[in-house]
Structure formats: structure tokens, C-alpha cells
Motif scaffolding. Structure first.
Motif, PDB file in Angstrom:
ATOM      1  N   MET A 111     -12.330 -14.975  50.501  1.00  0.00           N
ATOM      2  CA  MET A 111     -13.201 -14.495  49.422  1.00  0.00           C
ATOM      3  C   MET A 111     -13.788 -15.726  48.744  1.00  0.00           C
ATOM      4  O   MET A 111     -13.067 -16.550  48.181  1.00  0.00           O
ATOM      5  CB  MET A 111     -12.376 -13.660  48.438  1.00  0.00           C
ATOM      6  CG  MET A 111     -13.115 -13.217  47.188  1.00  0.00           C
ATOM      7  SD  MET A 111     -14.734 -12.409  47.435  1.00  0.00           S
ATOM      8  CE  MET A 111     -14.367 -11.055  48.515  1.00  0.00           C
ATOM      9  N   THR A 112     -15.106 -15.847  48.873  1.00  0.00           N
ATOM     10  CA  THR A 112     -15.759 -16.983  48.249  1.00  0.00           C
ATOM     11  C   THR A 112     -16.605 -16.467  47.083  1.00  0.00           C
ATOM     12  O   THR A 112     -16.437 -15.338  46.637  1.00  0.00           O
ATOM     13  CB  THR A 112     -16.600 -17.761  49.291  1.00  0.00           C
ATOM     14  OG1 THR A 112     -17.075 -18.960  48.701  1.00  0.00           O
ATOM     15  CG2 THR A 112     -17.762 -16.954  49.846  1.00  0.00           C
ATOM     16  N   VAL A 118     -24.198 -24.091  46.257  1.00  0.00           N
ATOM     17  CA  VAL A 118     -24.377 -25.488  45.818  1.00  0.00           C
ATOM     18  C   VAL A 118     -23.076 -26.280  45.988  1.00  0.00           C
ATOM     19  O   VAL A 118     -22.856 -27.291  45.322  1.00  0.00           O
ATOM     20  CB  VAL A 118     -24.868 -25.546  44.348  1.00  0.00           C
ATOM     21  CG1 VAL A 118     -26.305 -25.070  44.246  1.00  0.00           C
ATOM     22  CG2 VAL A 118     -23.969 -24.741  43.413  1.00  0.00           C
ATOM     23  N   GLY A 119     -22.193 -25.790  46.878  1.00  0.00           N
ATOM     24  CA  GLY A 119     -20.934 -26.494  47.124  1.00  0.00           C
ATOM     25  C   GLY A 119     -19.942 -26.365  45.975  1.00  0.00           C
ATOM     26  O   GLY A 119     -18.944 -27.070  45.928  1.00  0.00           O
ATOM     27  N   GLY A 120     -20.210 -25.434  45.049  1.00  0.00           N
ATOM     28  CA  GLY A 120     -19.322 -25.266  43.884  1.00  0.00           C
ATOM     29  C   GLY A 120     -18.539 -23.969  43.938  1.00  0.00           C
ATOM     30  O   GLY A 120     -18.047 -23.487  42.912  1.00  0.00           O
ATOM     31  N   GLY A 121     -18.393 -23.430  45.143  1.00  0.00           N
ATOM     32  CA  GLY A 121     -17.670 -22.160  45.275  1.00  0.00           C
ATOM     33  C   GLY A 121     -16.175 -22.331  45.088  1.00  0.00           C
ATOM     34  O   GLY A 121     -15.651 -23.450  45.137  1.00  0.00           O
ATOM     35  N   ILE A 138      -9.790 -26.575  61.507  1.00  0.00           N
ATOM     36  CA  ILE A 138     -11.242 -26.314  61.537  1.00  0.00           C
ATOM     37  C   ILE A 138     -11.617 -25.237  60.505  1.00  0.00           C
ATOM     38  O   ILE A 138     -12.661 -25.318  59.855  1.00  0.00           O
ATOM     39  CB  ILE A 138     -11.731 -25.952  62.982  1.00  0.00           C
ATOM     40  CG1 ILE A 138     -13.243 -25.746  63.014  1.00  0.00           C
ATOM     41  CG2 ILE A 138     -11.061 -24.715  63.552  1.00  0.00           C
ATOM     42  CD1 ILE A 138     -14.035 -27.001  62.917  1.00  0.00           C
ATOM     43  N   VAL A 139     -10.710 -24.267  60.317  1.00  0.00           N
ATOM     44  CA  VAL A 139     -10.986 -23.208  59.324  1.00  0.00           C
ATOM     45  C   VAL A 139     -11.065 -23.828  57.920  1.00  0.00           C
ATOM     46  O   VAL A 139     -11.975 -23.539  57.142  1.00  0.00           O
ATOM     47  CB  VAL A 139      -9.893 -22.109  59.373  1.00  0.00           C
ATOM     48  CG1 VAL A 139     -10.064 -21.121  58.226  1.00  0.00           C
ATOM     49  CG2 VAL A 139      -9.921 -21.382  60.716  1.00  0.00           C
ATOM     50  N   LEU A 140     -10.120 -24.721  57.625  1.00  0.00           N
ATOM     51  CA  LEU A 140     -10.105 -25.360  56.301  1.00  0.00           C
ATOM     52  C   LEU A 140     -11.349 -26.234  56.113  1.00  0.00           C
ATOM     53  O   LEU A 140     -11.921 -26.300  55.023  1.00  0.00           O
ATOM     54  CB  LEU A 140      -8.834 -26.187  56.100  1.00  0.00           C
ATOM     55  CG  LEU A 140      -7.505 -25.419  56.216  1.00  0.00           C
ATOM     56  CD1 LEU A 140      -6.359 -26.243  55.659  1.00  0.00           C
ATOM     57  CD2 LEU A 140      -7.562 -24.078  55.494  1.00  0.00           C
ATOM     58  N   GLU A 141     -11.764 -26.869  57.201  1.00  0.00           N
ATOM     59  CA  GLU A 141     -12.971 -27.709  57.131  1.00  0.00           C
ATOM     60  C   GLU A 141     -14.200 -26.843  56.809  1.00  0.00           C
ATOM     61  O   GLU A 141     -15.042 -27.215  55.993  1.00  0.00           O
ATOM     62  CB  GLU A 141     -13.149 -28.387  58.492  1.00  0.00           C
ATOM     63  CG  GLU A 141     -13.834 -29.727  58.421  1.00  0.00           C
ATOM     64  CD  GLU A 141     -13.961 -30.331  59.808  1.00  0.00           C
ATOM     65  OE1 GLU A 141     -15.065 -30.763  60.136  1.00  0.00           O
ATOM     66  OE2 GLU A 141     -12.951 -30.347  60.565  1.00  0.00           O
ATOM     67  N   GLY A 147     -16.846 -25.479  48.782  1.00  0.00           N
ATOM     68  CA  GLY A 147     -16.329 -25.947  47.493  1.00  0.00           C
ATOM     69  C   GLY A 147     -14.804 -26.001  47.537  1.00  0.00           C
ATOM     70  O   GLY A 147     -14.218 -26.280  48.576  1.00  0.00           O
ATOM     71  N   GLU A 148     -14.165 -25.689  46.422  1.00  0.00           N
ATOM     72  CA  GLU A 148     -12.703 -25.706  46.339  1.00  0.00           C
ATOM     73  C   GLU A 148     -12.109 -24.550  47.140  1.00  0.00           C
ATOM     74  O   GLU A 148     -12.714 -23.464  47.203  1.00  0.00           O
ATOM     75  CB  GLU A 148     -12.259 -25.557  44.876  1.00  0.00           C
ATOM     76  CG  GLU A 148     -12.503 -26.772  44.023  1.00  0.00           C
ATOM     77  CD  GLU A 148     -11.614 -27.950  44.410  1.00  0.00           C
ATOM     78  OE1 GLU A 148     -10.428 -27.752  44.745  1.00  0.00           O
ATOM     79  OE2 GLU A 148     -12.125 -29.084  44.394  1.00  0.00           O
ATOM     80  N   ILE A 149     -10.911 -24.798  47.697  1.00  0.00           N
ATOM     81  CA  ILE A 149     -10.265 -23.725  48.468  1.00  0.00           C
ATOM     82  C   ILE A 149      -8.798 -23.589  48.071  1.00  0.00           C
ATOM     83  O   ILE A 149      -8.193 -24.537  47.573  1.00  0.00           O
ATOM     84  CB  ILE A 149     -10.356 -23.961  49.996  1.00  0.00           C
ATOM     85  CG1 ILE A 149      -9.653 -25.279  50.401  1.00  0.00           C
ATOM     86  CG2 ILE A 149     -11.790 -23.974  50.456  1.00  0.00           C
ATOM     87  CD1 ILE A 149      -9.493 -25.415  51.915  1.00  0.00           C
ATOM     88  N   GLU A 150      -8.244 -22.421  48.310  1.00  0.00           N
ATOM     89  CA  GLU A 150      -6.809 -22.222  48.071  1.00  0.00           C
ATOM     90  C   GLU A 150      -6.286 -21.086  48.958  1.00  0.00           C
ATOM     91  O   GLU A 150      -6.876 -20.003  48.995  1.00  0.00           O
ATOM     92  CB  GLU A 150      -6.587 -21.890  46.592  1.00  0.00           C
ATOM     93  CG  GLU A 150      -5.130 -21.728  46.278  1.00  0.00           C
ATOM     94  CD  GLU A 150      -4.699 -22.442  44.995  1.00  0.00           C
ATOM     95  OE1 GLU A 150      -5.464 -23.248  44.431  1.00  0.00           O
ATOM     96  OE2 GLU A 150      -3.565 -22.155  44.585  1.00  0.00           O
TER      97      GLU A 150
END
Ligand code: NAP
Length: 267
Positions: A111-112, A118-121, A138-141, A147-150
Motif C-alpha cells: 500500500m503506497t 515525487v519519491g515522497g511516498g 529486488i522487491v525492496l529496491e 519513498g520510505e518503506i516498511e
């Protein structure tokens, strides 16, 4: 050679992530009305209306269709999706439903939000059980390009859809409301808008970089008998916190209802 990613359903969020991914990957984007994504073609993204052709062209397939359309397209292309990584950005579509229709693919539910443009997701994600370790990198990349991920447990997805997936709509409402308030107290329009969004941006940065709780940081602004406490008094009186709690609870419940209706429709 650059890794190829196919995006099925390049609408609002699909186009946003296509642009983010295009910097690092070879991107193929689909939409039935492909005239509407000519702008993606002009930045080097291959566009097509043929989903099967797109699936056959990449090992990683990102679905950004409406939830029920995602399930139906995955069901229809189950054979072509065998052995591929599926990243589903659809709200309310559980991994188990995707796996039922495409048991031989490797599924990530994410879910983004629209700030990915703008790379701030902020993107939260859950892997299916037994997702191969060597395919996680590759998924994390990919998700980091938004933007940020968790990584989160899938049981939190409805609540996170309501907080961060839909969240930009609430914050943009606040920016707009602050801008109007600025107009009311006599600021020129551009200055009122800039003062509002820069304040939101800076406040978020303050929380993120200090690691302090917002209530502690807020105390730094609210001085005894000062200006801010008069504004805070009005905001508290308007029930702003309970309004947010009701809003996000309602959106969470809606997400759960959509899941139920998808499961019912696909029976
Ligand atoms: N918008 C957000 O802020 C946001 C945030 C987080 C998650 N999401 C999730 O992202 C998904 C998409 O949402 P959205 O807001 O981007 O919706 P959207 O703008 O309607 O995008 C969906 C796109 O899919 C295309 N489409 C429909 N059927 C297709 C098919 N069979 N093959 C190829 N393309 C097809 C549609 O274009 P054509 O009619 O031209 O085919 C449309 O442009 C949803 O599941 C939503 O839950 C959205």
C-alpha cells in the motif's frame, strides 16, 4: 541490462509509480485507453493495451488496477503469471485471494500513496508466506523508489490504507484549509499556500528527524498566554482529533467491507 517491470493499469497511482521506476528500471505500462498515457511513452516507458504481452515481457508484474479488476486480471492471466513476482498495490485485496488465482507466482501486497509521484511516498508491504529470500531484494529496491518503506503484518493493511494510503487527501485538505485561513487574515494567495505547505513539510521533518513525539514538539510552540494557544483552543473546541479518529476508523471499515464484497463477488 536494466531489469524490466510491467505495470498493469497505469492510472493515477500506476502512472505515478511508473515515473518513479523509470529512473532505474525498464518499464512497460498498460492501460486499455493507451492514448491517455502518451506522456509516459514520451519519457521512454513502453506502453501497450495488451496485458498478456506486458506480463510476458517481465519477471516482475506490478498491478495498479482497482481491487476487483486486479483479482480478475490475475485470474485471467494465471498461466502467464506462473513463476513471476506479483506486486499488488490494490487496496483491500488479500494475498490469499491473489494466491488462490495465481498459486505459482510470488506475491507481495503493498500500500503506497500518491506522494510516490515525487519519491515522497510511504509504502507498507507484506510478503506471502514462504516468499523466496533471494527475490526480496529486488522487491525492496522497487518499493524504495516510491519513498520510505516498511514491512508490516498483513492484518494492519486496512488501517494503513486508511492512515497513509488515503492520508494525502487529509493532509492536502489541511493545507487547503490553512491556505484559506491565510486568505481570511489577509495574506496574498501564493504566500498563504507556501506558508501552509512548507509548515506541513517542516513539521513532518521535525517529527521524523528528531524522533520526538509530536506532543513534545508541540509544547515548543505553545507558550503561556501566547498566540498559538488561542488557535489550539479553537481547534480542540472543533473536535479535530475525534474527527480524525472517526474519519480513519470509517475508512478502515470501508476497506474491510470492500474485501468482503470482493470475496463474495469472486465466489
Ligand atoms: N489513488 C491513490 O492515491 C491510491 C493510493 C494507494 C493505493 N491505490 C490503489 O491503486 C489502485 C488503482 O487506483 P487508482 O486511483 O490509480 O485508480 P485509476 O486511476 O482508476 O487507475 C486504474 C487504471 O486501470 C486501467 N484499467 C482498468 N482495467 C484495465 C485492464 N483490464 N487492463 C489495463 N488497464 C486497466 C484504467 O484505465 P483504462 O480505463 O484506460 O484501462 C485506469 O486508468 C486501486 O486498487 C487503489 O486501491 C490508489
Amino acid at each position: 541490462m536494466e531489469k524490466s517491470i510491467s505495470i498493469i493499469g497505469a492510472g493515477t497511482i500506476g502512472s505515478a509509480v511508473a515515473i518513479a521506476l523509470n529512473k532505474k528500471f525498464q518499464v512497460i505500462a498498460t492501460r486499455r485507453n493507451k492514448e491517455k498515457i502518451k506522456d509516459l511513452e514520451s519519457i521512454g516507458i513502453k506502453i501497450t493495451s495488451n496485458n498478456i504481452e506486458a506480463v510476458n515481457s517481465s519477471d516482475i508484474i506490478l498491478f495498479s488496477l482497482k481491487p476487483i479488476d486486479t483479482a480478475e486480471e490475475i485470474k485471467r492471466m494465471s498461466k502467464e503469471l506462473e513463476g513471476k513476482i506479483i506486486i499488488s498495490l490494490a487496496a483491500a485485496l488479500p494475498i490469499q485471494v491473489i494466491k488462490k488465482f495465481s498459486p505459482k507466482s510470488f506475491v507481495v501486497r503493498a500500500m503506497t500513496n500518491i506522494a510516490a509521484r515525487v519519491g515522497g511516498g510511504f509504502t507498507v508491504y507484506s510478503f506471502q508466506k514462504d516468499f523466496p529470500q533471494d527475490k526480496k531484494k529486488i522487491v525492496l529496491e522497487i518499493l524504495s523508489s516510491f519513498g520510505e518503506i516498511e514491512e508490516v503484518e498483513e492484518k494492519y493493511m486496512d488501517a494503513l490504507t486508511a492512515v497513509s494510503g488515503s492520508g494525502p487527501a487529509y493532509i492536502l485538505t489541511i493545507i487547503e484549509a490553512m491556505m484559506y485561513a491565510g486568505l481570511k487574515v489577509g495574506l496574498p494567495r501564493d504566500l498563504a499556500l507556501k506558508a501552509s505547505y512548507e509548515t506541513v513539510l517542516g513539521s513532518a521533518k521535525l517529527v521524523s528527524e528528531s524522533g520526538d513525539h509530536p506532543s513534545i514538539l508541540k509544547e515548543l510552540v505553545i507558550t503561556p498566554s501566547g498566540v498559538t494557544i488561542d488557535a489550539i483552543y479553537e481547534l480542540e473546541d472543533s473536535g479535530i482529533r475525534t474527527a480524525f479518529m472517526r474519519a480513519i476508523e470509517s475508512a478502515t471499515n470501508k476497506s474491510k467491507l470492500i474485501t468482503e464484497s470482493i470475496i463474495e463477488k469472486l465466489k
